[in-house]
Design a protein around this motif. Structure first.
Motif, PDB file in Angstrom:
ATOM      1  N   GLN A   1       2.688  -0.013   7.445  1.00 60.24           N
ATOM      2  CA  GLN A   1       2.406   0.561   8.751  1.00 60.24           C
ATOM      3  C   GLN A   1       3.482   0.102   9.720  1.00 60.24           C
ATOM      4  OE1 GLN A   1      -1.254  -1.242  10.526  1.00 60.24           O
ATOM      5  NE2 GLN A   1      -1.401  -2.287   8.542  1.00 60.24           N
TER       6      GLN A   1
ATOM      7  N   ALA B   1       0.866  -1.193   0.000  1.00 61.91           N
ATOM      8  CA  ALA B   1       0.000   0.000   0.000  1.00 61.91           C
ATOM      9  C   ALA B   1       0.892   1.229   0.000  1.00 61.91           C
ATOM     10  CB  ALA B   1      -0.925  -0.018   1.233  1.00 61.91           C
ATOM     11  N   PRO B   2       0.348   2.389  -0.413  1.00 62.83           N
ATOM     12  CA  PRO B   2      -1.047   2.625  -0.811  1.00 62.83           C
ATOM     13  C   PRO B   2      -1.324   2.159  -2.234  1.00 62.83           C
ATOM     14  CG  PRO B   2       0.205   4.641  -0.988  1.00 62.83           C
ATOM     15  CD  PRO B   2       1.130   3.638  -0.375  1.00 62.83           C
TER      16      PRO B   2
ATOM     17  N   LYS C   1      -7.594  -1.154  -3.673  1.00 64.92           N
ATOM     18  CA  LYS C   1      -7.616  -0.679  -2.287  1.00 64.92           C
ATOM     19  C   LYS C   1      -7.797  -1.835  -1.311  1.00 64.92           C
ATOM     20  CE  LYS C   1      -9.990   2.530   0.835  1.00 64.92           C
ATOM     21  NZ  LYS C   1      -8.733   3.059   1.364  1.00 64.92           N
ATOM     22  N   ASN C   2      -7.008  -1.837  -0.255  1.00 59.41           N
ATOM     23  CA  ASN C   2      -7.154  -2.793   0.834  1.00 59.41           C
ATOM     24  C   ASN C   2      -8.192  -2.238   1.816  1.00 59.41           C
ATOM     25  OD1 ASN C   2      -6.902  -4.221   3.285  1.00 59.41           O
ATOM     26  ND2 ASN C   2      -4.733  -4.660   2.923  1.00 59.41           N
ATOM     27  N   GLN C   3      -9.393  -2.757   1.729  1.00 58.16           N
ATOM     28  CA  GLN C   3     -10.486  -2.197   2.535  1.00 58.16           C
ATOM     29  C   GLN C   3     -10.337  -2.474   4.022  1.00 58.16           C
ATOM     30  OE1 GLN C   3     -14.313  -4.144   1.889  1.00 58.16           O
ATOM     31  NE2 GLN C   3     -13.289  -5.941   1.026  1.00 58.16           N
ATOM     32  N   TYR C   4      -9.493  -3.435   4.372  1.00 56.38           N
ATOM     33  CA  TYR C   4      -9.316  -3.791   5.790  1.00 56.38           C
ATOM     34  C   TYR C   4      -8.150  -3.047   6.440  1.00 56.38           C
ATOM     35  CZ  TYR C   4     -12.334  -7.557   4.228  1.00 56.38           C
ATOM     36  OH  TYR C   4     -13.368  -8.276   3.675  1.00 56.38           O
ATOM     37  N   GLY C   5      -7.316  -2.419   5.633  1.00 56.60           N
ATOM     38  CA  GLY C   5      -6.193  -1.668   6.181  1.00 56.60           C
ATOM     39  C   GLY C   5      -5.143  -2.520   6.868  1.00 56.60           C
ATOM     40  N   ASN C   6      -5.068  -3.807   6.505  1.00 58.59           N
ATOM     41  CA  ASN C   6      -4.108  -4.698   7.170  1.00 58.59           C
ATOM     42  C   ASN C   6      -2.855  -4.934   6.335  1.00 58.59           C
ATOM     43  OD1 ASN C   6      -5.400  -6.166   5.196  1.00 58.59           O
ATOM     44  ND2 ASN C   6      -5.744  -7.982   6.459  1.00 58.59           N
ATOM     45  N   HIS C   7      -2.526  -3.974   5.475  1.00 60.41           N
ATOM     46  CA  HIS C   7      -1.322  -4.047   4.654  1.00 60.41           C
ATOM     47  C   HIS C   7      -0.072  -3.872   5.523  1.00 60.41           C
ATOM     48  CE1 HIS C   7      -1.258   0.285   5.170  1.00 60.41           C
ATOM     49  NE2 HIS C   7      -2.529   0.334   4.761  1.00 60.41           N
TER      50      HIS C   7
END
Length: 232
Positions: free
Chosen positions: A59, A42-43, A50-56
């Motif tokens: 971070q 990501a991003p 798009k990773n809808q769960y934000g668990n990429h």
């Protein structure tokens, strides 16, 4: 190879900023039934989705872990296969849980359900080409390539089975992988000045035009749609 770059600058591994002199390459696979690159990279750059769960992994501590690799191989949003570089190649990654982090470039192949021969063949070939690229970049050979499970046996990585829980399902091993890398590394380079030269093959010579046309139709039906008749 379809190589793209999306450095995981928010990952704590990248922030540490420690570098290495690469002495080898370690092949990993993700251990999860999710072949989509957006799960890890990501991003979204317009190709990933798009990773809808934000668990990429872009971070600080993905899934609460201190992990990061130099690249991922898997599916783009359109289903095609790509490689994403996610750390500078000479950055010390957190990919093997041992001293191999100090010496090896590590990349992950995104696993699917481990039953799709077509997907496996594509990511296997992509991984071979990535290793050829890295070998040329750092003056390595196929002998400098191992997988995570081999790293464990050598005492430089944690106890993981990848990739030997997957490759044998499709008749491959790390030995065949290294052999395929070697084959590309030792392939003759194109002759300078002749990259686009064409070599034509004649399949017949006929004094009767109808016979020539019949052969042309037969050749085209076999799939050689650019065949033609030339008169002398």
């Amino acid at each position: 190879m379809n190589l793209r770059k999306q450095i995981l600058t928010n990952n704590s591994c990248f922030k540490v900023g420690k570098t290495i002199t690469p002495k080898g390459i370690m092949v990993h696979s993700t251990g999860a039934n999710n072949p989509w690159l957006k799960r890890y990279v990501a991003p979204d750059d317009g190709f990933l989705g798009k990773n809808q769960y934000g668990n990429h992994w872009n971070q600080d501590k993905p899934d609460g872990r201190q992990v990061c690799v130099h690249a991922f191989i898997g599916k783009l949003a359109d289903g095609s296969i790509a490689t994403y570089q996610t750390l500078p190649w000479n950055h010390r990654g957190w990919h093997c849980g041992g001293s191999g982090n100090d010496t090896h470039i590590g990349f992950e192949i995104c696993e699917d359900g481990l039953t799709d021969a077509s997907y496996f063949g594509k990511v296997y070939s992509e991984a071979v080409e990535l290793c050829v690229y890295l070998c040329k970049l750092y003056s390595l050979t196929e002998k400098d390539i191992i997988c995570h499970s081999e790293g464990y046996k050598q005492g430089i990585a944690s106890n993981h089975s990848d990739v030997m829980h997957w490759f044998p399902k499709f008749g491959k091993s790390m030995d065949t992988f290294r052999a395929d890398v070697k084959r590309l590394l030792t392939a003759p380079a194109p002759t300078p000045g002749e990259p686009n030269r064409l070599y034509r093959v004649q399949v017949g010579a006929y004094s009767v035009k109808a016979n020539a046309e019949a052969m042309l139709a037969k050749v085209k039906a076999a799939g050689f749609t650019d065949a033609f008749i030339k008169t002398e």
